[in-house]
Design a protein around this motif. Structure first.
Motif, PDB file in Angstrom:
ATOM      1  N   SER A 159       0.819  -1.215   0.000  1.00 57.80           N
ATOM      2  CA  SER A 159       0.000   0.000   0.000  1.00 57.80           C
ATOM      3  C   SER A 159       0.854   1.268   0.000  1.00 57.80           C
ATOM      4  CB  SER A 159      -0.942  -0.004   1.218  1.00 57.80           C
ATOM      5  OG  SER A 159      -0.220   0.048   2.433  1.00 57.80           O
ATOM      6  N   LEU A 160       2.164   1.127   0.289  1.00 57.01           N
ATOM      7  CA  LEU A 160       3.065   2.280   0.241  1.00 57.01           C
ATOM      8  C   LEU A 160       3.427   2.679  -1.185  1.00 57.01           C
ATOM      9  CD1 LEU A 160       5.586   1.358   3.093  1.00 57.01           C
ATOM     10  CD2 LEU A 160       3.915   3.212   3.133  1.00 57.01           C
ATOM     11  N   LYS A 161       3.223   1.759  -2.121  1.00 54.70           N
ATOM     12  CA  LYS A 161       3.653   2.025  -3.485  1.00 54.70           C
ATOM     13  C   LYS A 161       2.917   3.193  -4.125  1.00 54.70           C
ATOM     14  CE  LYS A 161       5.490  -2.510  -4.778  1.00 54.70           C
ATOM     15  NZ  LYS A 161       6.809  -2.008  -5.220  1.00 54.70           N
ATOM     16  N   PHE A 162       1.686   3.447  -3.695  1.00 55.89           N
ATOM     17  CA  PHE A 162       0.912   4.523  -4.313  1.00 55.89           C
ATOM     18  C   PHE A 162       1.504   5.903  -4.010  1.00 55.89           C
ATOM     19  CE2 PHE A 162      -2.213   1.110  -3.425  1.00 55.89           C
ATOM     20  CZ  PHE A 162      -2.541   0.783  -4.731  1.00 55.89           C
ATOM     21  N   THR A 163       2.289   5.976  -2.948  1.00 52.28           N
ATOM     22  CA  THR A 163       2.842   7.276  -2.559  1.00 52.28           C
ATOM     23  C   THR A 163       4.363   7.327  -2.682  1.00 52.28           C
ATOM     24  OG1 THR A 163       2.875   6.533  -0.241  1.00 52.28           O
ATOM     25  CG2 THR A 163       0.946   7.784  -0.975  1.00 52.28           C
ATOM     26  N   GLN A 164       4.968   6.308  -3.303  1.00 50.72           N
ATOM     27  CA  GLN A 164       6.429   6.344  -3.453  1.00 50.72           C
ATOM     28  C   GLN A 164       6.808   7.470  -4.406  1.00 50.72           C
ATOM     29  OE1 GLN A 164       7.683   2.540  -4.976  1.00 50.72           O
ATOM     30  NE2 GLN A 164       6.216   2.562  -6.672  1.00 50.72           N
ATOM     31  N   GLY A 165       7.774   8.255  -4.023  1.00 51.89           N
ATOM     32  CA  GLY A 165       8.181   9.407  -4.819  1.00 51.89           C
ATOM     33  C   GLY A 165       7.416  10.667  -4.503  1.00 51.89           C
ATOM     34  N   GLY A 166       6.526  10.605  -3.497  1.00 55.16           N
ATOM     35  CA  GLY A 166       5.745  11.777  -3.127  1.00 55.16           C
ATOM     36  C   GLY A 166       4.420  11.833  -3.860  1.00 55.16           C
ATOM     37  N   GLY A 167       3.391  12.372  -3.181  1.00 55.51           N
ATOM     38  CA  GLY A 167       2.078  12.445  -3.794  1.00 55.51           C
ATOM     39  C   GLY A 167       1.405  11.087  -3.847  1.00 55.51           C
ATOM     40  N   PHE A 168       0.287  11.020  -4.551  1.00 59.29           N
ATOM     41  CA  PHE A 168      -0.473   9.773  -4.656  1.00 59.29           C
ATOM     42  C   PHE A 168      -0.831   9.525  -6.114  1.00 59.29           C
ATOM     43  CE2 PHE A 168      -4.448   7.491  -5.108  1.00 59.29           C
ATOM     44  CZ  PHE A 168      -4.258   6.389  -4.293  1.00 59.29           C
ATOM     45  N   SER A 169      -0.618   8.288  -6.566  1.00 60.52           N
ATOM     46  CA  SER A 169      -1.007   7.909  -7.920  1.00 60.52           C
ATOM     47  C   SER A 169      -1.205   6.402  -7.985  1.00 60.52           C
ATOM     48  CB  SER A 169       0.055   8.328  -8.938  1.00 60.52           C
ATOM     49  OG  SER A 169      -0.267   7.816 -10.226  1.00 60.52           O
ATOM     50  N   LEU A 170      -2.310   5.981  -8.584  1.00 57.93           N
ATOM     51  CA  LEU A 170      -2.550   4.551  -8.775  1.00 57.93           C
ATOM     52  C   LEU A 170      -1.479   3.930  -9.666  1.00 57.93           C
ATOM     53  CD1 LEU A 170      -6.430   4.424  -9.372  1.00 57.93           C
ATOM     54  CD2 LEU A 170      -5.183   3.806  -7.291  1.00 57.93           C
ATOM     55  N   LEU A 171      -0.977   4.712 -10.612  1.00 60.84           N
ATOM     56  CA  LEU A 171      -0.043   4.173 -11.595  1.00 60.84           C
ATOM     57  C   LEU A 171       1.357   3.956 -11.030  1.00 60.84           C
ATOM     58  CD1 LEU A 171      -1.067   6.095 -14.832  1.00 60.84           C
ATOM     59  CD2 LEU A 171      -1.937   3.949 -13.892  1.00 60.84           C
ATOM     60  N   ARG A 172       1.587   4.359  -9.790  1.00 63.37           N
ATOM     61  CA  ARG A 172       2.888   4.058  -9.170  1.00 63.37           C
ATOM     62  C   ARG A 172       2.947   2.607  -8.664  1.00 63.37           C
ATOM     63  NH1 ARG A 172       2.887   9.585  -6.378  1.00 63.37           N
ATOM     64  NH2 ARG A 172       4.041  10.895  -7.830  1.00 63.37           N
ATOM     65  N   PHE A 173       1.819   1.959  -8.623  1.00 63.21           N
ATOM     66  CA  PHE A 173       1.789   0.561  -8.171  1.00 63.21           C
ATOM     67  C   PHE A 173       2.442  -0.308  -9.248  1.00 63.21           C
ATOM     68  CE2 PHE A 173      -0.084  -3.621  -7.446  1.00 63.21           C
ATOM     69  CZ  PHE A 173       0.057  -3.743  -6.079  1.00 63.21           C
ATOM     70  N   ASP A 174       3.464  -1.077  -8.876  1.00 67.91           N
ATOM     71  CA  ASP A 174       4.236  -1.805  -9.881  1.00 67.91           C
ATOM     72  C   ASP A 174       4.554  -3.242  -9.463  1.00 67.91           C
ATOM     73  OD1 ASP A 174       5.980  -1.269  -7.852  1.00 67.91           O
ATOM     74  OD2 ASP A 174       7.531  -0.337  -9.079  1.00 67.91           O
ATOM     75  N   ASP A 175       3.604  -3.885  -8.804  1.00 64.65           N
ATOM     76  CA  ASP A 175       3.813  -5.277  -8.410  1.00 64.65           C
ATOM     77  C   ASP A 175       3.102  -6.191  -9.406  1.00 64.65           C
ATOM     78  OD1 ASP A 175       2.933  -7.864  -6.805  1.00 64.65           O
ATOM     79  OD2 ASP A 175       4.664  -7.029  -5.779  1.00 64.65           O
ATOM     80  N   PRO A 176       3.800  -7.135 -10.049  1.00 63.99           N
ATOM     81  CA  PRO A 176       3.156  -7.972 -11.060  1.00 63.99           C
ATOM     82  C   PRO A 176       2.329  -9.121 -10.488  1.00 63.99           C
ATOM     83  CG  PRO A 176       5.463  -8.561 -10.872  1.00 63.99           C
ATOM     84  CD  PRO A 176       5.258  -7.393  -9.962  1.00 63.99           C
TER      85      PRO A 176
END
Length: 461
Positions: free
Chosen positions: A41-58
């Motif tokens: 659930s931390l992946k959505f905010t990695q790099g700052g801010g929030f984005s669904l497209l930051r999720f990168d788990d296959p």
């Protein structure tokens, strides 16, 4: 209170809110898949801010970790531990599952509401067998809840419910990809619920639109991070075998799997399948290289494969622990838990056989001719069928076990059944058969338990 949806929701919420903090788990025991989902659930905010497209788990869909975000926010605001956040989330899912989803679907497919006393029996049985699953941020309970709610929505006769059903069904598939097997049953349910052609097309369009809205982010994620044009979860690393294909090899090599917090058996309780391991020795690579390879193997060993599926079915329903992470190999009360479970499985099989017999004798009984019933059953049972060849965990057959205890709670009349036996000789015969059934289940379970292997032999993704 137990006869209203709101009252049932609040009662289950109160039950699990009171129990989960007292269940004995600590923050240090928040591990394995539960901790992985929490971290995802931390992946959505990695790099700052929030984005669904930051999720990168296959391996996982985006929606499961996204639904954990409220619990993370609660922990951040209040300073409580991630275990407490997970328990708040778990109590909410339990209330939605037992207070809303199951009673609503039962009323739809049975043609009558689940009465208060029978509903309490259902809640009690589910609590006995599955209570500690709600301590953890796993995908099983949320996905089943969403699938059941999707079936409720698709059973309604308005196009807007087709849209809601599509949203819920796609959410369940994204969280638990195996639920894609429920799609034929869901389509059947929509078609039998909407009899008028114009309404049927509108409901179907709503279903497609709802599914597209939920699966579009997953398609964008797959395209951006993995160059794959699919709206479904990849369930495997690019360039490697799909997870399900690996599961076919593991399911041939081993009978059963449990995640473990038992000090003497850390991480894994893995039970070997000696016959399957001998079969794999005959394969050149010791594993299945493709789905055609597995199909060919199954056709070459039809009896062994069929028996393996039966064992997997039993092992998946053989609940030894009310938790995904057992802390003792033989916890207090396990004998009672197992005997109660075997009794309910036998009773469920008898009730199912009786229903089929009555259906064959008379198609006029209202409860047996509701068209939504077979469609809903198909949607629940096809995912269970799809996991039978895999390395079996009890949570994989969660829909089937919930179906069994719901049918028992909703239909069984023990006093009437006992009186219907009539003569004492019949009653003695039934008690004798029950004893033989328990003995047979116990022996089959123990034969699996004797194949317990060291955690070092457990398969790795």
């Amino acid at each position: 209170m137990v006869d209203t949806m709101r009252g049932r929701f609040l009662l289950v919420l109160a039950l699990y809110a009171a129990y989960l903090p007292l269940s004995g788990y600590t923050v240090g025991q928040f591990r394995f898949d539960a901790a992985e989902y929490w971290e995802l659930s931390l992946k959505f905010t990695q790099g700052g801010g929030f984005s669904l497209l930051r999720f990168d788990d296959p391996l996982r869909g985006y929606l499961g970790p996204l639904l954990i975000m409220p619990a993370r926010l609660l922990c951040r605001i209040t300073g409580c531990s991630m275990l407490t956040g997970a328990q708040v989330l778990g109590a909410s899912w339990a209330a939605l599952l037992f207070g809303v989803a199951i009673p609503q679907l039962w009323a739809q497919v049975a043609g009558r509401p689940l009465a208060g006393a029978r509903w309490l029996i259902l809640v009690g049985l589910a609590f006995i067998f599955w209570r500690d699953y709600f301590n953890f941020t796993l995908s099983d309970m949320p996905a089943l809840t969403l699938l059941l709610l999707a079936l409720v929505a698709l059973g309604r006769r308005e196009w807007k419910w087709g849209l809601v059903g599509g949203l819920l069904l796609a959410a369940a598939i994204n969280i638990r990809p195996v639920y894609v097997a429920a799609l034929p049953g869901c389509l059947w349910l929509l078609l039998v619920s909407c009899q008028m052609p114009v309404l049927r097309w509108r409901c179907l369009a709503g279903l497609v639109l709802g599914m597209a809205l939920v699966l579009l982010p997953q398609w964008l994620i797959n395209r951006q991070h993995f160059q794959q044009e699919t709206p479904l979860v990849l369930a495997g690393f690019p360039g490697s075998q799909p997870l399900y294909l690996k599961q076919l090899t593991w399911g041939t090599r081993f009978q059963r799997y449990e995640s473990s917090m038992v000090p003497a058996m850390p991480r894994s309780l893995i039970y070997a399948d000696p016959a399957g391991q001998r079969e794999l020795l005959l394969e050149s690579s010791g594993r299945f290289s493709s789905y055609n390879h597995y199909l060919k193997h199954a056709l070459q060993h039809p009896v062994a494969t069929g028996w393996r599926y039966c064992r997997h079915l039993f092992n998946g329903l053989d609940l030894r622990f009310p938790t995904p992470y057992p802390r003792q190999l033989h916890p207090p009360g396990q004998v009672v838990l197992r005997l109660l479970n075997y009794s309910l499985l036998g009773l469920g099989a008898w009730l199912a056989a009786r229903a089929v017999w009555r259906r064959r004798k008379s198609e006029k009984e209202q409860v047996l001719t509701i068209p939504s019933r077979p469609a809903a059953l198909l949607a629940l049972l096809l995912p269970c069928l799809l996991v039978l060849p895999t390395l079996m965990e009890c949570r994989f057959l969660l829909p089937l076990h919930m179906l069994v205890i719901t049918i028992i709670a909703g239909t069984w009349q023990p006093i009437a059944c006992w009186r219907a036996l009539g003569r004492p000789l019949r009653r003695v015969a039934v008690l004798g058969f029950w004893g033989v059934w328990l003995w047979g289940c116990w022996q089959l379970s123990e034969s699996t338990a004797r194949q317990l292997r060291p955690p070092s032999e457990a398969p790795q993704e």
